[in-house]
Design a protein around this motif. Structure first.
Motif, mmCIF file in Angstrom:
data_model
loop_
_atom_site.group_PDB
_atom_site.id
_atom_site.type_symbol
_atom_site.label_atom_id
_atom_site.label_comp_id
_atom_site.label_asym_id
_atom_site.label_seq_id
_atom_site.Cartn_x
_atom_site.Cartn_y
_atom_site.Cartn_z
ATOM 1 N N ILE A 228 1.026 -1.282 0.048
ATOM 2 C CA ILE A 228 -0.163 0.230 0.103
ATOM 3 C C ILE A 228 1.125 1.066 -0.294
ATOM 4 N N ALA B 182 2.089 1.462 -3.517
ATOM 5 C CA ALA B 182 1.106 2.379 -4.447
ATOM 6 C C ALA B 182 0.448 3.546 -4.103
ATOM 7 N N ILE C 192 -5.033 6.768 -8.707
ATOM 8 C CA ILE C 192 -5.499 5.358 -8.138
ATOM 9 C C ILE C 192 -5.654 4.182 -9.099
ATOM 10 N N ARG C 193 -6.335 4.840 -9.553
ATOM 11 C CA ARG C 193 -6.806 2.725 -10.668
ATOM 12 C C ARG C 193 -5.353 2.384 -11.502
ATOM 13 N N ALA D 151 -3.491 0.622 -8.295
ATOM 14 C CA ALA D 151 -4.363 -0.241 -6.916
ATOM 15 C C ALA D 151 -4.655 -1.832 -7.356
ATOM 16 N N PRO E 133 -6.123 -4.622 -3.355
ATOM 17 C CA PRO E 133 -7.166 -4.390 -2.646
ATOM 18 C C PRO E 133 -8.219 -5.562 -2.790
ATOM 19 N N MET F 23 -11.712 -2.567 -4.899
ATOM 20 C CA MET F 23 -11.224 -2.223 -6.183
ATOM 21 C C MET F 23 -12.622 -2.441 -6.940
ATOM 22 N N ILE G 98 -13.653 1.290 -6.578
ATOM 23 C CA ILE G 98 -12.099 1.883 -7.778
ATOM 24 C C ILE G 98 -12.188 1.988 -9.353
#
Length: 394
Positions: free
Chosen positions: A44, A47, A99-100, A103, A108, A113, A116
């Motif tokens: 995380i 990311a 974020i996409r 992700a 996640p 997911m 998102i």
């Protein structure tokens, strides 16, 4: 005990999720999120760092492109339109895109997911609709700026509303379709409603689209002289429903745009040369030698005035004349100058033909008298001698 050992000892997700109690369901998703964070904190963190870098790079590219577009000269140019599109790119959309992109690395939970993906779809679809609206409006405004069209500039408000409603309606349908909603009935309902509205306002929309056709196709512009049906008039105003024409006699003609485009229109604005013609008749008593010399004489008069000679030829035998034609071109956009040239050529032709001994024909009748033996004689007897006064004889 470290966080890694705690994550290893803790199950990844609870086996079952409560379905009836909302509070229990919320607690279940909270516990799942805590387990996911404890088990993938390093992924995380990576990311999040990668997402911040991607967001920063995307913002940097947007700012650089916007600066280059705004520094370009000109208004409503293609560069200006691109700048407007870039300016409408939202920072929130850039963040959602970042974020996409990262992700999947953090693995996640499925619900996270899916959330998102849904937010990403909504953001991208709305952003594309905004881009499309700016591109279409920019191209329309560019066309209006090229022609300095006041009508299109005044109509931009309603055009913006129509384009926005159409694009965002399509965007809403796409979003609902991605949510799993059956949009077949909605699309059918919108289609039927559009048909009903179109039939109810058929005349208004017909004139509106005819006005846009005049604006974009430009068969004529304000200030130009056109021939519509049997009227020659100057265009004073192009409206959304009708066009105002000022006839050469001074009357104001208000014609709906649909009727205006339904008939043939002759535009005299871009007529760089105009053809003038003369019908010339000479008497039958003209000798053949003079008839053969007449075309060259007419050509010389046109060229002496500085205009283009096209042709001069014998046309036929008229009722009281031998008919010739003279055709010439005057290269001038100003119709008043063309009229002046036609007058000058006509006067010069008359002057030179008179000097050369040509007689212009006009409708006449000659009566011939026959002698007792059938010989044609003049209406008077040539043998008759005029009596002179005795004072003159002496």
């Amino acid at each position: 005990m470290t966080l890694l050992s705690l994550a290893a000892a803790t199950p990844a997700t609870p086996k079952t999720a409560p379905a009836a109690d909302p509070l229990a369901e919320l607690r279940y998703w909270w516990d799942s999120s805590v387990v996911w964070v404890n088990g993938h904190w390093l992924q995380i963190a990576i990311a999040v760092g990668a997402g911040l870098i991607i967001y920063f790079l995307l913002s940097l590219v947007r700012g650089f492109a916007l600066k280059r577009a705004q520094s370009a000269p000109g208004h409503f140019t293609m560069t200006d339109i691109v700048g407007r599109v870039i300016h409408k790119t939202k920072s929130l959309v850039l963040a959602i895109v970042a974020i996409r992109l990262v992700a999947g690395y953090a693995s996640p939970p499925a619900v996270v997911m899916e959330t998102i993906r849904f937010v990403f779809t909504v953001a991208v679809v709305l952003q594309v609709a905004i881009w499309a609206r700016e591109i279409v409006l920019g191209l329309i405004q560019r066309r209006a700026a090229e022609g300095h069209n006041e009508t299109l500039a005044n109509a931009m408000g309603i055009i913006r509303i129509l384009i926005s409603v159409a694009l965002f309606a399509v965007a809403a349908i796409v979003i609902l379709d991605n949510m799993g909603v059956n949009v077949t009935g909605l699309v059918a309902g919108l289609g039927i409603g559009g048909i009903a509205i179109g039939l109810a306002a058929q005349g208004i929309f017909s004139d509106l689209f005819a006005s846009l056709s005049i604006i974009f196709d430009r068969p004529f512009r304000v200030g130009e002289t056109i021939k519509y049906d049997n009227s020659v008039a100057t265009v004073e105003r192009i409206g959304l429903k009708s066009t105002h024409l000022r006839s050469i006699n001074g009357e104001l003609l208000v014609i709906s745009n649909t009727n205006l485009l339904s008939k043939e229109i002759t535009n005299y604005a871009n007529l760089h040369r105009r053809r003038i013609q003369y019908a010339i008749g000479v008497v039958y008593q003209t000798t053949p030698e003079m008839l053969r010399a007449l075309p060259a004489l007419l050509q010389a008069q046109v060229e002496a005035e500085g205009h283009e000679f096209i042709r001069s030829s014998f046309v036929g035998f008229g009722a009281s004349s031998l008919d010739f034609e003279l055709v010439a071109d005057v290269h001038n956009d100003d119709y008043n100058q063309v009229i002046a040239a036609r007058t000058a050529i006509g006067i010069r032709v008359f002057d030179e033909m008179t000097r050369a001994g040509y007689d212009f024909a006009y409708p006449t009748q000659t009566t011939f008298t026959a002698a007792p033996d059938g010989t044609m004689i003049l209406p008077y007897a040539e043998s008759v001698t005029m009596k002179t006064p005795k004072s003159a004889q002496s």
